[in-house]
Design a protein around this motif. Sequence first.
Motif, PDB file in Angstrom:
ATOM      1  N   SER A 108       0.839  -1.203   0.000  1.00 19.08           N
ATOM      2  CA  SER A 108       0.000   0.000   0.000  1.00 19.08           C
ATOM      3  C   SER A 108       0.874   1.253   0.000  1.00 19.08           C
ATOM      4  O   SER A 108       2.060   1.203   0.321  1.00 19.08           O
ATOM      5  CB  SER A 108      -0.913   0.013   1.233  1.00 19.08           C
ATOM      6  OG  SER A 108      -0.185   0.428   2.378  1.00 19.08           O
ATOM      7  N   GLY A 109       0.254   2.367  -0.344  1.00 12.60           N
ATOM      8  CA  GLY A 109       1.004   3.619  -0.402  1.00 12.60           C
ATOM      9  C   GLY A 109       0.905   4.429   0.872  1.00 12.60           C
ATOM     10  O   GLY A 109       0.995   5.664   0.835  1.00 12.60           O
ATOM     11  N   SER A 110       0.715   3.752   2.017  1.00 13.67           N
ATOM     12  CA  SER A 110       0.579   4.475   3.290  1.00 13.67           C
ATOM     13  C   SER A 110       1.876   5.210   3.625  1.00 13.67           C
ATOM     14  O   SER A 110       2.960   4.847   3.146  1.00 13.67           O
ATOM     15  CB  SER A 110       0.237   3.503   4.421  1.00 13.67           C
ATOM     16  OG  SER A 110       1.365   2.715   4.758  1.00 13.67           O
ATOM     17  N   SER A 111       1.733   6.240   4.460  1.00 12.76           N
ATOM     18  CA  SER A 111       2.900   7.057   4.807  1.00 12.76           C
ATOM     19  C   SER A 111       3.973   6.231   5.519  1.00 12.76           C
ATOM     20  O   SER A 111       5.172   6.433   5.291  1.00 12.76           O
ATOM     21  CB  SER A 111       2.470   8.232   5.691  1.00 12.76           C
ATOM     22  OG  SER A 111       1.835   7.762   6.879  1.00 12.76           O
ATOM     23  N   LYS A 112       3.563   5.267   6.352  1.00 12.26           N
ATOM     24  CA  LYS A 112       4.544   4.450   7.074  1.00 12.26           C
ATOM     25  C   LYS A 112       5.269   3.512   6.104  1.00 12.26           C
ATOM     26  O   LYS A 112       6.476   3.290   6.234  1.00 12.26           O
ATOM     27  CB  LYS A 112       3.859   3.655   8.190  1.00 12.26           C
ATOM     28  CG  LYS A 112       3.492   4.512   9.395  1.00 12.26           C
ATOM     29  CD  LYS A 112       2.924   3.688  10.534  1.00 12.26           C
ATOM     30  CE  LYS A 112       2.622   4.587  11.737  1.00 12.26           C
ATOM     31  NZ  LYS A 112       2.019   3.824  12.864  1.00 12.26           N
ATOM     32  N   ASN A 113       4.527   2.942   5.151  1.00 12.88           N
ATOM     33  CA  ASN A 113       5.171   2.085   4.155  1.00 12.88           C
ATOM     34  C   ASN A 113       6.188   2.876   3.326  1.00 12.88           C
ATOM     35  O   ASN A 113       7.299   2.406   3.057  1.00 12.88           O
ATOM     36  CB  ASN A 113       4.118   1.462   3.229  1.00 12.88           C
ATOM     37  CG  ASN A 113       3.447   0.239   3.842  1.00 12.88           C
ATOM     38  OD1 ASN A 113       3.820  -0.196   4.916  1.00 12.88           O
ATOM     39  ND2 ASN A 113       2.452  -0.305   3.159  1.00 12.88           N
ATOM     40  N   LYS A 114       5.799   4.072   2.896  1.00 15.53           N
ATOM     41  CA  LYS A 114       6.693   4.912   2.098  1.00 15.53           C
ATOM     42  C   LYS A 114       7.956   5.265   2.872  1.00 15.53           C
ATOM     43  O   LYS A 114       9.070   5.200   2.346  1.00 15.53           O
ATOM     44  CB  LYS A 114       5.963   6.188   1.674  1.00 15.53           C
ATOM     45  CG  LYS A 114       4.925   5.984   0.581  1.00 15.53           C
ATOM     46  CD  LYS A 114       4.268   7.309   0.224  1.00 15.53           C
ATOM     47  CE  LYS A 114       3.214   7.116  -0.876  1.00 15.53           C
ATOM     48  NZ  LYS A 114       2.524   8.391  -1.187  1.00 15.53           N
ATOM     49  N   LYS A 115       7.760   5.636   4.144  1.00 13.82           N
ATOM     50  CA  LYS A 115       8.898   6.011   4.987  1.00 13.82           C
ATOM     51  C   LYS A 115       9.836   4.819   5.186  1.00 13.82           C
ATOM     52  O   LYS A 115      11.067   4.969   5.131  1.00 13.82           O
ATOM     53  CB  LYS A 115       8.381   6.512   6.348  1.00 13.82           C
ATOM     54  CG  LYS A 115       9.450   7.104   7.246  1.00 13.82           C
ATOM     55  CD  LYS A 115       9.932   8.444   6.749  1.00 13.82           C
ATOM     56  CE  LYS A 115      10.872   9.108   7.749  1.00 13.82           C
ATOM     57  NZ  LYS A 115      11.413  10.365   7.246  1.00 13.82           N
ATOM     58  N   ALA A 116       9.255   3.624   5.419  1.00 15.57           N
ATOM     59  CA  ALA A 116      10.069   2.418   5.622  1.00 15.57           C
ATOM     60  C   ALA A 116      10.876   2.114   4.365  1.00 15.57           C
ATOM     61  O   ALA A 116      12.056   1.729   4.444  1.00 15.57           O
ATOM     62  CB  ALA A 116       9.169   1.236   5.976  1.00 15.57           C
ATOM     63  N   GLN A 117      10.268   2.296   3.189  1.00 15.77           N
ATOM     64  CA  GLN A 117      10.974   2.043   1.925  1.00 15.77           C
ATOM     65  C   GLN A 117      12.108   3.051   1.726  1.00 15.77           C
ATOM     66  O   GLN A 117      13.199   2.696   1.283  1.00 15.77           O
ATOM     67  CB  GLN A 117       9.986   2.105   0.766  1.00 15.77           C
ATOM     68  CG  GLN A 117       9.031   0.907   0.721  1.00 15.77           C
ATOM     69  CD  GLN A 117       7.813   1.136  -0.157  1.00 15.77           C
ATOM     70  OE1 GLN A 117       7.707   2.169  -0.820  1.00 15.77           O
ATOM     71  NE2 GLN A 117       6.886   0.192  -0.160  1.00 15.77           N
ATOM     72  N   GLU A 118      11.867   4.297   2.094  1.00 14.77           N
ATOM     73  CA  GLU A 118      12.899   5.335   1.973  1.00 14.77           C
ATOM     74  C   GLU A 118      14.111   5.027   2.852  1.00 14.77           C
ATOM     75  O   GLU A 118      15.251   5.240   2.447  1.00 14.77           O
ATOM     76  CB  GLU A 118      12.319   6.696   2.378  1.00 14.77           C
ATOM     77  CG  GLU A 118      11.348   7.293   1.382  1.00 14.77           C
ATOM     78  CD  GLU A 118      10.678   8.540   1.934  1.00 14.77           C
ATOM     79  OE1 GLU A 118      11.151   9.072   2.973  1.00 14.77           O
ATOM     80  OE2 GLU A 118       9.670   8.996   1.355  1.00 14.77           O
ATOM     81  N   LEU A 119      13.819   4.532   4.077  1.00 17.15           N
ATOM     82  CA  LEU A 119      14.891   4.277   5.050  1.00 17.15           C
ATOM     83  C   LEU A 119      15.505   2.888   4.912  1.00 17.15           C
ATOM     84  O   LEU A 119      16.475   2.567   5.604  1.00 17.15           O
ATOM     85  CB  LEU A 119      14.347   4.454   6.472  1.00 17.15           C
ATOM     86  CG  LEU A 119      13.880   5.865   6.856  1.00 17.15           C
ATOM     87  CD1 LEU A 119      13.209   5.848   8.224  1.00 17.15           C
ATOM     88  CD2 LEU A 119      15.061   6.822   6.856  1.00 17.15           C
ATOM     89  N   GLY A 120      14.915   2.056   4.063  1.00 21.67           N
ATOM     90  CA  GLY A 120      15.424   0.693   3.920  1.00 21.67           C
ATOM     91  C   GLY A 120      15.034  -0.217   5.064  1.00 21.67           C
ATOM     92  O   GLY A 120      15.689  -1.240   5.324  1.00 21.67           O
ATOM     93  N   THR A 121      13.967   0.129   5.766  1.00 26.43           N
ATOM     94  CA  THR A 121      13.474  -0.685   6.880  1.00 26.43           C
ATOM     95  C   THR A 121      12.820  -1.962   6.346  1.00 26.43           C
ATOM     96  O   THR A 121      12.088  -1.916   5.358  1.00 26.43           O
ATOM     97  CB  THR A 121      12.434   0.107   7.710  1.00 26.43           C
ATOM     98  OG1 THR A 121      13.032   1.312   8.164  1.00 26.43           O
ATOM     99  CG2 THR A 121      11.943  -0.707   8.899  1.00 26.43           C
ATOM    100  N   THR A 122      13.078  -3.071   6.995  1.00 24.04           N
ATOM    101  CA  THR A 122      12.470  -4.344   6.594  1.00 24.04           C
ATOM    102  C   THR A 122      10.969  -4.313   6.881  1.00 24.04           C
ATOM    103  O   THR A 122      10.557  -4.021   8.006  1.00 24.04           O
ATOM    104  CB  THR A 122      13.106  -5.524   7.348  1.00 24.04           C
ATOM    105  OG1 THR A 122      14.509  -5.536   7.083  1.00 24.04           O
ATOM    106  CG2 THR A 122      12.497  -6.854   6.912  1.00 24.04           C
ATOM    107  N   ILE A 123      10.156  -4.610   5.874  1.00 26.38           N
ATOM    108  CA  ILE A 123       8.696  -4.647   6.034  1.00 26.38           C
ATOM    109  C   ILE A 123       8.271  -6.114   6.049  1.00 26.38           C
ATOM    110  O   ILE A 123       8.602  -6.869   5.127  1.00 26.38           O
ATOM    111  CB  ILE A 123       7.987  -3.898   4.889  1.00 26.38           C
ATOM    112  CG1 ILE A 123       8.451  -2.435   4.843  1.00 26.38           C
ATOM    113  CG2 ILE A 123       6.470  -3.974   5.042  1.00 26.38           C
ATOM    114  CD1 ILE A 123       7.907  -1.648   3.657  1.00 26.38           C
ATOM    115  N   ILE A 124       7.551  -6.522   7.099  1.00 23.61           N
ATOM    116  CA  ILE A 124       7.100  -7.912   7.207  1.00 23.61           C
ATOM    117  C   ILE A 124       5.589  -7.960   7.434  1.00 23.61           C
ATOM    118  O   ILE A 124       4.999  -7.008   7.931  1.00 23.61           O
ATOM    119  CB  ILE A 124       7.821  -8.674   8.349  1.00 23.61           C
ATOM    120  CG1 ILE A 124       7.551  -8.017   9.708  1.00 23.61           C
ATOM    121  CG2 ILE A 124       9.314  -8.775   8.072  1.00 23.61           C
ATOM    122  CD1 ILE A 124       8.123  -8.805  10.896  1.00 23.61           C
TER     123      ILE A 124
END
Length: 256
Positions: A231-247
């Motif tokens: 999804s394009g949620s703000s938290k998802n976008k921020k995690a992608q910018e910072l290289g945070t692992t999304i699970i």
Amino acid sequence: CGSCGTELRDEGSRLYCPNPACPKLIHHRIEKWINTLDIQDFGTALLKQLFDAQRLRSISDLYTLTVEELAALERMGKKSAEKVYRALHTRREIPLPVFVAGFDIEGIGRVMVEKLVDAGFDTLEKLLAASEEDLVSVYQFGSVLAHTLAAGLRDAKEEMLHLTGSGIIVIQASAAAQDNLPLAGKSFCFTGELNSLKRKEAEAMVQAKGGTVKSSVTKGLTYLVTNTPDSGSSKNKKAQELGTTIITEEEFLQLF
């Protein structure tokens, strides 16, 4: 017993009511919990009013009280009700010695539980699994006190596990135990709906294993947990910018 009529038990060093459902015992335990956790604004008059109305019959019942329900009580009002509610819910992450001491087991205060923690009984699970022989080996725990503690833990086990298992209370790991827990040094942020458990339950699982919970995605966050990773949620976008692992929730549960 003058409260419930049960025949008192004589163990030589003490004469006591053995009935775990004794109203006086239950009232005293709830009062001890409030005092041990230093829950401000929850006075004896309020406790008596709720207990006499049979609204409180366990420690767990405290956390089912609502602001509206409290505000409707005599001489309460919404502002006072909000203060009581806030005081209850800001003391939900506590050390093991405070948690056990709050259950009003005779002779077992914070200092004695700290001795148990120092001796290696540093989690609730270890304490509940300990035998009287195990407890006797701890400094300043004689056979009488070990017997009293073991019996008290047996009586309180169901409610202890309900409080911790449901996420109502989170027991802080001791400093020594924290470093050895599997999620030590890892941080989690949750976003969106979870399917198999409530957000607070998931957060409690993380904290019980030594991890930390963050309310937002920041640099250094280990995992963002979401069931909609695309999804394009703000938290998802921020995690992608910072290289945070999304699970996903399923991947999160696999960690346990």
